[in-house]
Design a protein around this motif. Structure first.
Motif, short mmCIF file in Angstrom:
data_model
loop_
_atom_site.label_atom_id
_atom_site.label_comp_id
_atom_site.label_asym_id
_atom_site.label_seq_id
_atom_site.Cartn_x
_atom_site.Cartn_y
_atom_site.Cartn_z
N LEU A 1 16.43 -0.11 2.13
CA LEU A 1 15.08 0.50 1.69
C LEU A 1 14.23 -0.40 0.77
O LEU A 1 13.15 -0.78 0.69
CB LEU A 1 15.47 1.82 0.72
N PHE A 2 14.84 -1.51 0.04
CA PHE A 2 14.46 -2.66 -0.69
C PHE A 2 13.60 -3.41 0.19
O PHE A 2 12.68 -3.90 -0.26
CB PHE A 2 15.84 -3.34 -1.43
N VAL B 1 10.57 -2.00 1.55
CA VAL B 1 9.40 -1.88 0.48
C VAL B 1 8.70 -3.21 0.69
O VAL B 1 7.36 -3.07 0.31
CB VAL B 1 9.80 -1.37 -0.69
N PHE B 2 9.44 -4.31 0.35
CA PHE B 2 8.75 -5.46 0.06
C PHE B 2 8.34 -6.46 1.31
O PHE B 2 7.94 -7.36 1.32
CB PHE B 2 9.88 -6.40 -0.77
N VAL C 1 6.70 -4.59 3.86
CA VAL C 1 5.63 -3.78 4.43
C VAL C 1 4.18 -4.69 4.07
O VAL C 1 3.24 -4.67 5.11
CB VAL C 1 5.51 -2.18 3.74
N LYS C 2 3.83 -5.11 2.99
CA LYS C 2 2.65 -6.03 2.64
C LYS C 2 2.49 -7.02 3.68
O LYS C 2 1.25 -7.07 4.10
CB LYS C 2 2.73 -6.30 1.37
#
Length: 73
Positions: free
Chosen positions: A10-11, A14-15, A17-18
Motif C-alpha cells: 500500500l505504501f 500510494v507513492f 501513483v503520481k
C-alpha cells in the motif's frame, strides 16, 4: 509478516501513483489535437497491447490445469 507485506504494498502504491500519471502525456496530446479516427486508433492500439498479457496468463493457467489433471490420474 503478512501485515508487513500488505503495508509495504500500500505504501508503494500510494507513492508511485503520481509518477504514473506522467507516462500518458503523449497519448493525451495526440487525442486532444487529433480527430476521431486518430483517437479510435489510439484506443485500438491500447486494446491490442492489453490483450496479449491476458492471453499469456490464460495459457499459463490452462497449462497448469492440464498438468494437475494429468498428475491426479
Amino acid at each position: 509478516m503478512f501485515h508487513k507485506k500488505v503495508s509495504l504494498f500500500l505504501f508503494l502504491m500510494v507513492f508511485t501513483v503520481k509518477s504514473s500519471y506522467s507516462q500518458c502525456a503523449m497519448c493525451k496530446a495526440v487525442v486532444e489535437n487529433g480527430d476521431v479516427s486518430m483517437a479510435e486508433g489510439v484506443n485500438n492500439g491500447i486494446s491490442y497491447l492489453m490483450v496479449f498479457p491476458y492471453l499469456l496468463i490464460a495459457a499459463l493457467f490452462y497449462t497448469l490445469y492440464r498438468y494437475r489433471k494429468q498428475t491426479k490420474n
